[in-house]
Each structure stands twice: as C-alpha cells, then as structure tokens.
Design an enzyme around this catalytic site. Structure first.
Site, PDB file in Angstrom:
ATOM      1  N   GLY A  11       0.814  -1.206   0.000  1.00 12.45           N
ATOM      2  CA  GLY A  11       0.000   0.000   0.000  1.00 12.45           C
ATOM      3  C   GLY A  11       0.851   1.261   0.000  1.00 12.45           C
ATOM      4  O   GLY A  11       0.610   2.192  -0.776  1.00 12.45           O
ATOM      5  N   ASN A  12       1.891   1.258   0.841  1.00  9.95           N
ATOM      6  CA  ASN A  12       2.699   2.472   1.000  1.00  9.95           C
ATOM      7  C   ASN A  12       3.579   2.789  -0.193  1.00  9.95           C
ATOM      8  O   ASN A  12       4.012   3.920  -0.364  1.00  9.95           O
ATOM      9  CB  ASN A  12       3.558   2.359   2.244  1.00  9.95           C
ATOM     10  N   LYS A 131     -12.242  -9.513   7.856  1.00  8.68           N
ATOM     11  CA  LYS A 131     -11.619  -8.374   7.182  1.00  8.68           C
ATOM     12  C   LYS A 131     -12.622  -7.225   7.063  1.00  8.68           C
ATOM     13  O   LYS A 131     -13.679  -7.356   6.444  1.00  8.68           O
ATOM     14  CB  LYS A 131     -11.143  -8.843   5.795  1.00  8.68           C
ATOM     15  N   LYS A 218      -2.942  -9.755  -0.467  1.00  6.46           N
ATOM     16  CA  LYS A 218      -2.125  -9.548  -1.679  1.00  6.46           C
ATOM     17  C   LYS A 218      -0.751 -10.211  -1.568  1.00  6.46           C
ATOM     18  O   LYS A 218      -0.192 -10.647  -2.578  1.00  6.46           O
ATOM     19  CB  LYS A 218      -2.021  -8.063  -2.026  1.00  6.46           C
ATOM     20  N   LYS A 280       2.901 -11.223   5.622  1.00  5.21           N
ATOM     21  CA  LYS A 280       4.062 -11.067   4.724  1.00  5.21           C
ATOM     22  C   LYS A 280       5.067 -12.190   4.978  1.00  5.21           C
ATOM     23  O   LYS A 280       5.626 -12.769   4.047  1.00  5.21           O
ATOM     24  CB  LYS A 280       4.743  -9.710   4.935  1.00  5.21           C
TER      25      LYS A 280
HETATM   26  P1  ADP Z   1       1.680  -2.764   3.221  1.00  5.95           P
HETATM   27  O1  ADP Z   1       0.492  -1.866   3.392  1.00  5.95           O
HETATM   28  O2  ADP Z   1       2.880  -2.074   2.668  1.00  5.95           O
HETATM   29  O3  ADP Z   1       1.381  -4.061   2.524  1.00  5.95           O
HETATM   30  P2  ADP Z   1       1.461  -3.274   6.106  1.00  5.95           P
HETATM   31  O4  ADP Z   1       1.169  -1.912   6.614  1.00  5.95           O
HETATM   32  O5  ADP Z   1       0.362  -4.257   6.086  1.00  5.95           O
HETATM   33  O6  ADP Z   1       2.165  -3.166   4.682  1.00  5.95           O
HETATM   34  O7  ADP Z   1       2.693  -3.942   6.928  1.00  5.95           O
HETATM   35  C1  ADP Z   1       3.877  -3.208   7.177  1.00  5.95           C
HETATM   36  C2  ADP Z   1       3.893  -2.817   8.646  1.00  5.95           C
HETATM   37  O8  ADP Z   1       4.127  -3.959   9.458  1.00  5.95           O
HETATM   38  C3  ADP Z   1       4.983  -1.863   9.053  1.00  5.95           C
HETATM   39  O9  ADP Z   1       4.626  -0.532   8.815  1.00  5.95           O
HETATM   40  C4  ADP Z   1       5.125  -2.166  10.562  1.00  5.95           C
HETATM   41  O10 ADP Z   1       4.449  -1.179  11.324  1.00  5.95           O
HETATM   42  C5  ADP Z   1       4.397  -3.479  10.782  1.00  5.95           C
HETATM   43  N1  ADP Z   1       5.129  -4.492  11.521  1.00  5.95           N
HETATM   44  C6  ADP Z   1       4.573  -5.323  12.434  1.00  5.95           C
HETATM   45  N2  ADP Z   1       5.459  -6.162  12.964  1.00  5.95           N
HETATM   46  C7  ADP Z   1       6.660  -5.853  12.405  1.00  5.95           C
HETATM   47  C8  ADP Z   1       7.988  -6.377  12.550  1.00  5.95           C
HETATM   48  N3  ADP Z   1       8.264  -7.379  13.402  1.00  5.95           N
HETATM   49  N4  ADP Z   1       8.972  -5.833  11.804  1.00  5.95           N
HETATM   50  C9  ADP Z   1       8.701  -4.826  10.936  1.00  5.95           C
HETATM   51  N5  ADP Z   1       7.467  -4.287  10.758  1.00  5.95           N
HETATM   52  C10 ADP Z   1       6.458  -4.794  11.485  1.00  5.95           C
HETATM   53 MG    MG Z   2       0.045  -0.498   5.197  1.00  3.18          MG
END
Ligand code: ADP
Ligand code: MG
Length: 318
Positions: A11-12, A131, A218, A280
């Site tokens: 997303g970011n 969700k 995703k 992830k």
């Molecule tokens: P995206 O939207 O990019 O797919 P998400 O926001 O769902 O990603 O996931 C990324 C987030 O996961 C990071 O911003 C962080 O806050 C969080 N996170 C949770 N646990 C961890 C961890 N152990 N190490 C790194 N990030 C983590």
């Molecule tokens: Mg995010």
C-alpha cells in the site's frame, strides 16, 4: 536462464497513510518505487509486478456507498470493486513504468493483466469473516444494511460505536493465466498481475466460475503466483527497511538474514503483527517452501541498496 523476480508493491509504495490519496501523490510515490527496480532490469532480471489496493479499493467502496445514497446507483459487489482497482492501479503503474523505462533507455513492453484468483469455497475463513472493508456506519445504519443486503458487520477497532462490513479472507489457491504470465515475463515483457490479491472467484458444483464476496491477501496471492511461475526471487516492498525482532519494544533490532526454521520460530513467538507483518512472513515462507530461492522484505524505495532488506532463505547462506 535469466532470473525471474516477482515484486509485490505494498500500500505504501503507492499511497502513504499520511497522504490524502490524490492521483498526483500516487503517481509520485509509484514513480519513486519503480525507479529502484531499474537496477534489477539492468542486472538482466525478468519481472512480474503485483500491488496492493487497500486505500484505493476503500475509496471505491465509499464511492459505491455515496453513489447509492445520492443517486440510487446500485452498489457493485466486491469482485467488481477489486477488478476496478486492478484496472485503475495497474494502468497507473504501467504508465509510470513506461516513463521510467524510457528515461533509462530500457526497451521493454509492459502489460497489465486483470487477474482472477480462485479461493476454495470450503475454506474455513468463510465461517469467520474478519476483514473490515468500506465505510464506517452507526449501529442503526449497519443493522439496516445487514437486513437489506445480507452483509455482516463488526465493530471497528479504531472508533467506538462505529461498524464496518466484514468479509472473509480465504487463502488463494489458483492464479488464472499463470502460464500466460510466465511466458510473457520470460519473453522479457514486464507483467503487472494479481493486483489487490486478485479478483476473488470460486468454482461451484457445476464447474462454473463464480464471484466471491471476499478479499484475498495480496502478499499470499503474490507469493503463490511467484511460486507457480517458477520465480527465483520474491520481493515485498513496504514501509519498513527490515523485519524487526521485538518490534517497537525495548530491545528492538532488525534482522538482515533469516532461515526457514528461525522464521517459523519467530512467527510462533508472535514477533510479527497479525494484520501486517505476519501475512508477509507467511507469504515469504510459502514461496521458499514451494521452491523459491529467496524472499526479501524491504522498504519500497530501498530495494536498490542491497544493505537494506530482510532476506529469507531455506538455509543460511555459507
Ligand atoms: P503494506 O500496506 O505495505 O502491505 P502493512 O502496513 O500491512 O504493509 O505492513 C507493514 C507494517 O508492518 C509496518 O509498517 C510495521 O508497522 C508493521 N510491523 C509489524 N510487525 C513488524 C515487525 N516485526 N517488523 C517490521 N514491521 C512490522
Ligand atoms: Mg500499510
């Protein structure tokens, strides 16, 4: 043979949480993210790109709701909303990528594929929708919609007294056109596919393809696609440069290398947050379990600096 990589844009990578969501912002973020894929192309990789759609499909669902209230336009089901988001985001990524390639003098075609992703209708997630999607409603509005539309609601985590629609998030089991994706990528075309986790469908008793009112993660869909097309490497681009242990706790520290065994341990220990990092990590494990060589989690704009990123492999190297 050339290496094949699947890059999942989070997303970011497209739209940051602190931004409004204008198309200018999305184009700028996307362009910056795509710039740091150039080194992979220069190293001779073939590429397939997937992307999230959280904020964008959220906006589509809000428009759906407003359109119904203001103009009486019937709301579209989730599969159509995801398809819309794949088209819109895919097109945007494709156009930005064409410009980046042009700037670097790289002669490659880019194609965006509307991608159906199959889920299993017996997936246990169907009995436990979790969700949250779409607008926040009051209890009264939610009750009305629940009876009119056969929707289910859950209270929001962030705002007390607010209710949102909840849908299941079953596992992806099949990526449509996987052979087409592989063939095009292996011919040197950059393929954008499985956006937003894919358009959710299932196969019914009569062997017909049906839409599913669900959303697919995703990262899991991208990882399945990566394994199925025989990719060597799988990259998840998000907003953190590494995976951390004891994240946001006293002795927080980042890890650059993880093997399968240690990653599974950390997952069991609850090192990775449920709705964000854990899926992830599962996607990365799934990829190497299915024959992929390396999964990498890193920040969207740091991929071209190899000191960043957590690399997950079956065994520690050397
Ligand atoms: P995206 O939207 O990019 O797919 P998400 O926001 O769902 O990603 O996931 C990324 C987030 O996961 C990071 O911003 C962080 O806050 C969080 N996170 C949770 N646990 C961890 C961890 N152990 N190490 C790194 N990030 C983590
Ligand atoms: Mg995010």
């Amino acid at each position: 043979m050339k290496k094949l990589a699947v890059i999942a844009l989070g997303g970011n990578a497209l739209l940051r949480g602190d931004q409004e969501g204008t198309i200018d912002e999305q184009e700028q973020n996307t362009s910056k993210t795509l710039e740091n894929l150039v080194f992979l192309l220069k190293e001779g990789y073939d590429l397939v790109i997937s992307h999230g759609n959280g904020p964008q499909v959220g906006n589509i669902l809000m428009r759906n709701d407003a359109g119904e209230q203001v103009y009486g336009i019937p709301q579209m089901p989730v599969d159509i909303c995801v398809a819309d988001s794949q088209g819109g985001i895919g097109y945007m990524v494709e156009r930005m990528l064409r410009n980046v390639l042009n700037k670097h003098g790289i002669d490659k075609e880019v194609v965006t594929l509307v991608t159906l992703v199959e889920v299993d209708k017996d997936d246990p997630a169907f009995r436990d929708p979790q969700k949250r999607i779409g607008p926040i409603y009051t209890r009264k509005e939610a009750d009305k919609l629940a009876s009119e539309k056969d929707w289910r609601f859950g209270e929001t985590e962030k705002q007390q007294g607010g209710w949102r629609r909840v849908v299941p998030s079953p596992k992806p089991v099949r990526i449509s056109n996987e052979k087409v994706i592989e063939t095009l990528a292996r011919q040197g075309t950059i393929v954008i596919a499985a956006g937003g986790g894919g358009i959710p469908v299932y196969i019914d008793e009569k062997n017909e393809v049906r839409p599913a009112e669900v959303v697919i993660d995703k990262d899991l869909a991208s990882s399945l696609m990566a394994a199925r097309i025989g990719a060597d490497e799988f990259y998840i681009l998000t907003d953190v440069p590494y995976v951390y242990l004891n994240y946001r706790k006293e002795n927080e520290h980042w890890v650059e290398f993880l093997d399968h065994k240690d990653t599974v341990e950390h997952l069991k220990d609850g090192q990775f947050a449920r709705g964000s990092m854990a899926p992830k990590i599962r996607a990365c494990l799934q990829f190497i379990e299915q024959g992929g060589k390396k999964s990498v989690i890193t920040e969207a704009t740091k991929l071209d600096d190899k000191k960043y990123g957590t690399k997950i492999t079956m065994e520690y190297e050397d």
